[in-house]
Enzyme design. Structure first.
Site, PDB file in Angstrom:
ATOM      1  N   GLY A 217       0.821  -1.192   0.000  1.00  0.00           N
ATOM      2  CA  GLY A 217       0.000   0.000   0.000  1.00  0.00           C
ATOM      3  C   GLY A 217       0.865   1.255   0.000  1.00  0.00           C
ATOM      4  N   SER A 218       0.383   2.276   0.663  1.00  0.00           N
ATOM      5  CA  SER A 218       1.038   3.585   0.585  1.00  0.00           C
ATOM      6  C   SER A 218       2.379   3.671   1.297  1.00  0.00           C
ATOM      7  CB  SER A 218       0.103   4.664   1.128  1.00  0.00           C
ATOM      8  OG  SER A 218      -1.015   4.816   0.283  1.00  0.00           O
ATOM      9  N   THR A 219       2.778   2.648   2.067  1.00  0.00           N
ATOM     10  CA  THR A 219       4.135   2.681   2.616  1.00  0.00           C
ATOM     11  C   THR A 219       5.164   2.643   1.489  1.00  0.00           C
ATOM     12  OG1 THR A 219       4.223   0.263   2.892  1.00  0.00           O
ATOM     13  CG2 THR A 219       3.454   1.569   4.790  1.00  0.00           C
ATOM     14  N   LYS A 221       5.091   4.384  -1.068  1.00  0.00           N
ATOM     15  CA  LYS A 221       5.291   5.749  -1.571  1.00  0.00           C
ATOM     16  C   LYS A 221       6.619   6.327  -1.096  1.00  0.00           C
ATOM     17  CE  LYS A 221       0.342   6.636  -2.030  1.00  0.00           C
ATOM     18  NZ  LYS A 221      -0.867   7.229  -1.422  1.00  0.00           N
TER      19      LYS A 221
END
Length: 489
Positions: A217-219, A221
């Site tokens: 997920g957004s980790t 990013k």
């Protein structure tokens, strides 16, 4: 000597030579393989008749061998078995050992080359062979904090010392009781193992480092931002596109921000604000602009696609650069840049990303064995911290640190705040399947100006919050509890 007798003599000599070569091959060349074979009962009984060394964490014995009145002489016993099951694994005469019992077996039974003097001394003196103690880097206070904070939810927690790579905590839930599989009753051990193996919750999986990997997920990013900063594509304060929706190239699909929210009323935002609010469309477009090769290169620099031993074996994390021999297209690149599509990671890998940022861009090799002591308490082995590499420059690390501080101060990670301590973090909410709740992630380090700990937390399928879960809501408080345990110890 007549011809028939000479021929018989030659054949007999040849047979003796073949026998000598075969026996030498078996006893020398194949000896390590045969000794390690789980079907080798002689090796098994030899190891079970030795008082296996203890496994120690923070001065506390978490696994030891005690004398018993049966053919095996010693029984392996685990203190606080579920708390440390992901660390110790189990030692069983019936099944192949796991965890540290397997990874450190040569120390625990005293057969390591580094312990040759101890073996030689026993041989000369007629002393009883005995295993060495293995002292771990695990901190019992931090381990307990991670265990308690995760509660009854499925998931994992990893805590690292970013300056050395020492593993301070490793929790995987659901856990199991190694004492049941270590039983000397074949029937009881088999029943216990089969029950665990058949359990749909997969308690035998070490979710922190192995078994199934997860979409980050957004980790992820953080990796995308690192690639952009390292390549000079953007600066933290530079405006980048951040539409409410992003039409994926060569696709009919449209990417939305989490909850259908808007990242900016103007359709643009800074890189720092995009990370603070975890803007999907901004990072997806950034990924398209960077290209899959740049993302793959940065992911590999952080440790993706690498086999690693701590000494437990860690499953490789993966970035999907190619599909069916062809580089992924722009649509798949966009999804990969926000930690979806086929990006797969372990919590250990996510903790390593934060640890590298915390350590000024230098990534340290994670390790769990601090030292090994012989029965007379002489230190035989001591681990020296080792650098893996420098995935990002210090300038990029400092920039990412400041951006992650913003995430915790007034972004998606406010639940990780610690009074009087500056925390850097990143949340993640990873979609899985259409009929399952998303995974909740949080990764962080603290204190931000002098990091003592880097943490990664995953709560499978949102835990108690289910479909209402976000990384900031569910996983961030767990990370906060672990960081507090380290800072306050």
């Amino acid at each position: 000597m007549n011809v028939p007798i000479r021929r018989v003599a030659v054949v007999a000599l040849a047979l003796f030579l073949v026998l000598m070569v075969a026996s030498t091959w078996i006893q020398v060349a194949q000896a390590p393989t045969l000794n390690a074979d789980g079907r080798n009962s002689r090796s098994l009984y030899r190891d079970l008749s030795i008082q296996r060394g203890p496994i120690i964490a923070g001065g506390q014995t978490i696994a030891e061998s005690v004398p018993v009145d049966d053919a095996f002489m010693y029984q392996r016993v685990y203190a606080e078995p579920e708390l440390y099951s992901a660390v110790t694994g189990y030692y069983s005469f019936r099944f192949q050992s796991t965890g540290m019992e397997r990874a450190a077996n040569e120390y625990l039974v005293g057969t390591s080359d580094s312990l040759w003097w101890d073996r030689f001394r026993n041989l000369i003196s007629g002393g009883t062979p005995q295993g060495s103690s293995v002292e771990l880097t695990i901190d019992p206070v931090v381990q307990q904090a991670a265990w308690d904070a995760l509660g009854d939810q499925r998931g994992a927690v990893v805590a690292l010392d970013p300056k050395t790579g020492a593993v301070l905590a490793m929790v995987s839930k659901p856990a199991f009781d190694p004492n049941l599989v270590a039983s000397h009753s074949s029937a009881d051990a088999s029943a216990a193992f089969q029950s665990l193996a058949d359990d749909s919750a997969r308690p035998l999986d070490n979710r922190a480092i192995a078994g199934r990997t997860y979409p980050p997920g957004s980790t992820f990013k953080l990796v995308t931002a690192a690639a952009a900063l390292e390549g000079g594509a953007v600066t933290p304060d530079q405006q980048i596109p951040a539409p409410d929706q992003l039409q994926l190239p060569q696709s009919s699909s449209v990417l939305n921000n989490f909850g259908g929210e808007s990242c900016s009323p103007t359709g643009t935002t800074t890189l720092a604000d995009a990370l603070r609010t975890s803007c999907n469309t901004a990072f997806a477009q950034l990924g398209i602009d960077l290209g899959p090769e740049a993302l793959d290169e940065q992911a590999k620099a952080f440790g993706f696609d690498s086999r690693m031993s701590i000494p437990l074996q860690v499953t490789s994390s993966q970035f999907p650069l190619e599909v069916d021999g062809a580089t992924i297209d722009s649509a798949k690149t966009a999804l990969s840049a926000i930690g979806q599509y086929d990006v797969k990671v372990t919590p250990m890998q996510v903790a390593m990303i934060s640890a590298a940022i915390a350590n000024g861009g230098t990534l340290m090799q994670p390790y769990m064995i601090d030292r090994v002591r012989t029965p007379d308490l002489t230190v035989a082995v001591e681990t020296d911290p080792e650098e893996i590499g420098t995935p990002i420059s210090r300038e990029t690390a400092d920039t990412l640190r400041d951006m992650m501080i913003g995430v915790v101060q007034d972004g998606t990670g406010t639940s990780a705040q610690i009074s009087g301590v500056q925390v850097a973090g990143k949340s993640g909410t990873a979609e899985t399947t259409a009929d399952a709740a998303p995974h909740a992630w949080f990764t962080s380090f603290a204190p931000a100006d002098n990091p003592q700990v880097a943490v990664a937390v995953i709560v499978e399928n949102g835990g108690d919050a289910g479909n209402e879960a976000t990384g900031g809501r569910v996983a961030a408080p767990i990370a906060r509890a672990v960081m507090e345990a380290v800072i306050n110890r």
